[in-house]
Design an enzyme around this catalytic site. Structure first.
Site, PDB file in Angstrom:
ATOM      1  N   ARG A  15      -2.778   8.838  52.639  1.00 37.76           N
ATOM      2  CA  ARG A  15      -2.778   7.421  52.259  1.00 37.76           C
ATOM      3  C   ARG A  15      -2.260   6.483  53.349  1.00 37.76           C
ATOM      4  O   ARG A  15      -2.222   5.277  53.172  1.00 37.76           O
ATOM      5  CB  ARG A  15      -1.959   7.238  50.968  1.00 37.76           C
ATOM      6  CG  ARG A  15      -2.740   7.651  49.736  1.00 37.76           C
ATOM      7  CD  ARG A  15      -1.884   7.577  48.504  1.00 37.76           C
ATOM      8  NE  ARG A  15      -0.984   8.731  48.386  1.00 37.76           N
ATOM      9  CZ  ARG A  15       0.090   8.759  47.594  1.00 37.76           C
ATOM     10  NH1 ARG A  15       0.417   7.705  46.882  1.00 37.76           N
ATOM     11  NH2 ARG A  15       0.838   9.835  47.539  1.00 37.76           N
ATOM     12  N   ASP A 101       9.499  12.792  55.601  1.00 32.83           N
ATOM     13  CA  ASP A 101       9.047  11.442  55.255  1.00 32.83           C
ATOM     14  C   ASP A 101      10.055  10.743  54.346  1.00 32.83           C
ATOM     15  O   ASP A 101       9.711   9.783  53.659  1.00 32.83           O
ATOM     16  CB  ASP A 101       7.660  11.484  54.603  1.00 32.83           C
ATOM     17  CG  ASP A 101       7.634  12.340  53.340  1.00 32.83           C
ATOM     18  OD1 ASP A 101       8.634  13.041  53.070  1.00 32.83           O
ATOM     19  OD2 ASP A 101       6.622  12.302  52.622  1.00 32.83           O
ATOM     20  N   TYR A 384       6.190  -8.434  97.229  1.00 31.06           N
ATOM     21  CA  TYR A 384       5.198  -7.357  97.209  1.00 31.06           C
ATOM     22  C   TYR A 384       4.107  -7.665  98.217  1.00 31.06           C
ATOM     23  O   TYR A 384       3.476  -8.725  98.162  1.00 31.06           O
ATOM     24  CB  TYR A 384       4.627  -7.272  95.784  1.00 31.06           C
ATOM     25  CG  TYR A 384       3.683  -6.137  95.539  1.00 31.06           C
ATOM     26  CD1 TYR A 384       3.997  -4.835  95.918  1.00 31.06           C
ATOM     27  CD2 TYR A 384       2.479  -6.357  94.872  1.00 31.06           C
ATOM     28  CE1 TYR A 384       3.129  -3.794  95.661  1.00 31.06           C
ATOM     29  CE2 TYR A 384       1.610  -5.317  94.601  1.00 31.06           C
ATOM     30  CZ  TYR A 384       1.927  -4.029  95.004  1.00 31.06           C
ATOM     31  OH  TYR A 384       1.072  -2.990  94.750  1.00 31.06           O
TER      32      TYR A 384
HETATM   33  C1  UD1 Z   1       7.941  16.864  45.666  1.00 34.77           C
HETATM   34  C2  UD1 Z   1       8.684  17.672  44.609  1.00 34.77           C
HETATM   35  C3  UD1 Z   1       9.028  16.751  43.440  1.00 34.77           C
HETATM   36  C4  UD1 Z   1       9.863  15.587  43.938  1.00 34.77           C
HETATM   37  C5  UD1 Z   1       9.130  14.852  45.052  1.00 34.77           C
HETATM   38  C6  UD1 Z   1      10.015  13.796  45.653  1.00 34.77           C
HETATM   39  C7  UD1 Z   1       7.790  19.924  44.714  1.00 34.77           C
HETATM   40  C8  UD1 Z   1       6.856  20.895  44.103  1.00 34.77           C
HETATM   41  N1  UD1 Z   1       7.819  18.716  44.137  1.00 34.77           N
HETATM   42  O1  UD1 Z   1       6.729  16.437  45.084  1.00 34.77           O
HETATM   43  O2  UD1 Z   1       9.748  17.458  42.460  1.00 34.77           O
HETATM   44  O3  UD1 Z   1      10.151  14.712  42.868  1.00 34.77           O
HETATM   45  O4  UD1 Z   1       8.757  15.766  46.096  1.00 34.77           O
HETATM   46  O5  UD1 Z   1       9.276  13.013  46.532  1.00 34.77           O
HETATM   47  O6  UD1 Z   1       8.486  20.247  45.637  1.00 34.77           O
HETATM   48  N2  UD1 Z   1       5.053  19.613  52.417  1.00 34.77           N
HETATM   49  C9  UD1 Z   1       4.840  20.580  53.373  1.00 34.77           C
HETATM   50  N3  UD1 Z   1       4.017  21.621  53.101  1.00 34.77           N
HETATM   51  C10 UD1 Z   1       3.385  21.749  51.911  1.00 34.77           C
HETATM   52  C11 UD1 Z   1       3.597  20.761  50.933  1.00 34.77           C
HETATM   53  C12 UD1 Z   1       4.447  19.708  51.211  1.00 34.77           C
HETATM   54  O7  UD1 Z   1       5.397  20.506  54.479  1.00 34.77           O
HETATM   55  O8  UD1 Z   1       2.661  22.724  51.746  1.00 34.77           O
HETATM   56  C13 UD1 Z   1       5.938  18.501  52.724  1.00 34.77           C
HETATM   57  C14 UD1 Z   1       5.214  17.171  52.736  1.00 34.77           C
HETATM   58  O9  UD1 Z   1       4.792  16.859  54.054  1.00 34.77           O
HETATM   59  C15 UD1 Z   1       6.281  16.208  52.260  1.00 34.77           C
HETATM   60  C16 UD1 Z   1       7.141  17.063  51.344  1.00 34.77           C
HETATM   61  O10 UD1 Z   1       6.891  18.402  51.685  1.00 34.77           O
HETATM   62  O11 UD1 Z   1       7.082  15.754  53.314  1.00 34.77           O
HETATM   63  C17 UD1 Z   1       6.889  16.800  49.867  1.00 34.77           C
HETATM   64  O12 UD1 Z   1       5.569  17.136  49.591  1.00 34.77           O
HETATM   65  P1  UD1 Z   1       4.702  16.348  48.539  1.00 34.77           P
HETATM   66  O13 UD1 Z   1       3.389  16.978  48.415  1.00 34.77           O
HETATM   67  O14 UD1 Z   1       4.786  14.893  48.833  1.00 34.77           O
HETATM   68  O15 UD1 Z   1       5.530  16.662  47.221  1.00 34.77           O
HETATM   69  P2  UD1 Z   1       5.490  15.824  45.904  1.00 34.77           P
HETATM   70  O16 UD1 Z   1       4.259  16.174  45.163  1.00 34.77           O
HETATM   71  O17 UD1 Z   1       5.752  14.409  46.170  1.00 34.77           O
HETATM   72 CA    CA Z   2       5.962  12.975  48.005  1.00 33.72          CA
END
Ligand code: UD1
Ligand code: CA
Length: 452
Positions: A15, A101, A384
């Site tokens: 996004r 992030d 220069y």
């Molecule tokens: C996650 C949490 C959720 C929490 C929220 C807060 C889980 C399953 N859920 O959800 O409970 O309320 O964050 O913002 O953990 N990332 C990786 N590799 C992956 C997946 C994610 O590095 O395979 C990183 C993403 O880049 C990001 C972070 O982990 O920085 C969170 O991932 P994201 O997919 O945003 O999790 P949410 O669904 O928001």
């Molecule tokens: Ca998130």
């Protein structure tokens, strides 16, 4: 207690609509991931592992530091899977998980969280939200103990009404974490290996989930798009200006000053509107900064004045020195005490001695200008030659007539004077007048041309 920190930074950030990986988008000129790593470093851990995936090479190159380990998560199979990729590198008692992030997390919060983790307890950072949409919900039993986290997409309507959200940040005992992660399944609404599922496992193993609640939601707010990024920027700026005002700086409008680096400020400093401070900026007591000014990596000594519309980069203003309006001080510009640079004057790699003046319309480059020397309007140092830069040396109390071209390398002794409009190509001895221009002729009875 030894500590490893794992920073999750593999996500794509769809996004953002950007060629830049999400975690490299900046808040106050520093990448979000850079902020997180600075917070991590303040905890003095045994290691920091950054889990990278989307734009991995770009992220590694942007950070490039000896104290960081990078772990590639080839496919983003979920937050639990991401942490598992880092595990083989870890040896400490405790693992702290951070998000690349979520840039505004405060060190004090993390310290408090770490105190809630040992072999019997898992420390979980939660946040109370008016609108918890999208967040994992913290599920507690009738005794108020945390028993699980349920992701928004997997939650029952009843669970959706819970306002306590999971920040994602947690501290867990490493050996147990290893066991829990090895048992995760992706049998859920998103088909991902959720890190959050370890909570129920920890409870089943008899651990207590000890929560720390973030003092304010912005501290644990992530940025998924540029609107949220802008919110984080505004919030960060608010914290910065509050700190300055607490230390004795008057801001004409705290909403119209931006700080993109480290500012040290003394007392009774006055900063007008639309001022941007970048890099390391030192502002001593009694300094005044006028509106619409950018100051980058510079030092302003006691009582210095920067008038409106100035641009300073790696410059230094001595005590009581002043510049502007509309002055440009480029790297290596130094004004000694009470020196003055006025409108439309550009300085580069040039020192102006105490009380020296360049009031208007001048370019002074690669120059050493003695105390009390006066530079007339329209003066240019021709530093220069098209291939190399050369220096101009002026002694004390020199007087440069208006519209002089000073062709370097050249030296003017103390008290030397140049006639207005001179092109100075040779050294001028102390006390001499140099005139380097065509001699004036008057032609009497001149017939002006008539229109045909
Ligand atoms: C996650 C949490 C959720 C929490 C929220 C807060 C889980 C399953 N859920 O959800 O409970 O309320 O964050 O913002 O953990 N990332 C990786 N590799 C992956 C997946 C994610 O590095 O395979 C990183 C993403 O880049 C990001 C972070 O982990 O920085 C969170 O991932 P994201 O997919 O945003 O999790 P949410 O669904 O928001
Ligand atoms: Ca998130």
């Amino acid at each position: 207690m030894s500590l490893d920190i794992v920073v999750l930074a593999a996500g794509q950030g769809t996004r953002m609509y950007s060629a830049l990986p999400k975690v490299l988008h900046p808040v106050a000129h520093k990448s979000m991931l850079g902020h997180v790593i600075d917070a991590a470093r303040s905890l003095r851990p045994d290691s920091i592992q950054v889990v990278v995936g989307h734009g991995a090479t770009q992220v590694e190159q942007a950070l490039d530091a000896d104290d960081l380990g990078f772990v590639l998560q080839e496919q983003q199979l979920g937050t639990g899977h991401a942490v598992a990729q880092a595990l083989p590198r870890l040896q400490s008692d405790t693992v702290l998980v951070l998000y690349g992030d979520v840039p505004l997390i405060q060190v004090e919060t993390l310290q408090a969280l770490l105190k809630r983790c040992d072999n019997q307890r898992l420390g979980l950072l939660t946040v109370l939200l008016d609108d918890p949409s999208g967040y994992g919900r913290i599920v507690r039993n009738e005794k108020g103990e945390v028993v699980a986290i349920v992701e928004h997409k997997d939650a029952t309507p009843e669970q959706l009404s819970i306002c306590e959200g999971n920040t994602g940040i947690l501290a867990a005992p490493r050996q147990k974490l290893e066991d829990w992660l090895s048992r995760l399944s992706n049998d859920n609404a998103q088909g991902e290996y959720y890190l959050t599922d370890i909570i129920a496992m920890a409870v089943a193993d008899g651990l207590q989930i000890d929560t720390e609640t973030a003092a304010d939601a912005m501290q644990v707010q992530g940025a998924n798009d540029r609107l949220q990024l802008a919110e984080l920027e505004r919030y960060y700026q608010k914290l910065q200006v509050e700190q300055l005002m607490r230390k004795g700086v008057t801001l004409r409008d705290p909403a119209r000053v931006d700080i993109r680096g480290e500012v040290q400020a003394g007392r009774d400093v006055l900063i007008d509107v639309n001022v941007v401070l970048e890099g390391t900026v030192v502002i001593e007591d009694g300094v005044q900064i006028g509106p619409n000014t950018v100051i980058c990596n510079s030092v302003l000594r006691r009582g210095a004045v920067v008038r409106s519309h100035c641009h300073l980069e790696s410059a230094e203003l001595g005590e009581g020195a002043d510049c502007g309006p509309f002055a440009r001080l480029r790297p290596g510009a130094v004004l000694d005490e009470r020196a003055h640079v006025g409108n439309f004057v550009e300085l580069k790699n040039t020192r102006m001695g105490a009380g020296a003046k360049a009031g208007h319309l001048a370019y002074l480059g690669d120059s050493e200008i003695g105390a009390l020397t006066n530079i007339g309007a329209g003066t240019i140092t021709c530093n220069y030659d098209g291939a190399n830069k050369h220096r101009t040396i002026m002694g004390e109390n020199v007087f440069i007539g208006s519209n002089s071209s000073i062709v370097a390398p050249v030296t003017l002794g103390d008290g030397a004077v140049t006639g207005a409009g001179s092109t100075i190509t040779a050294d001028v001895p102390a006390g001499a007048l140099a005139v380097g221009r065509g001699k004036q002729r008057n032609i009497e009875g001149w017939q002006r041309p008539k229109k045909l």
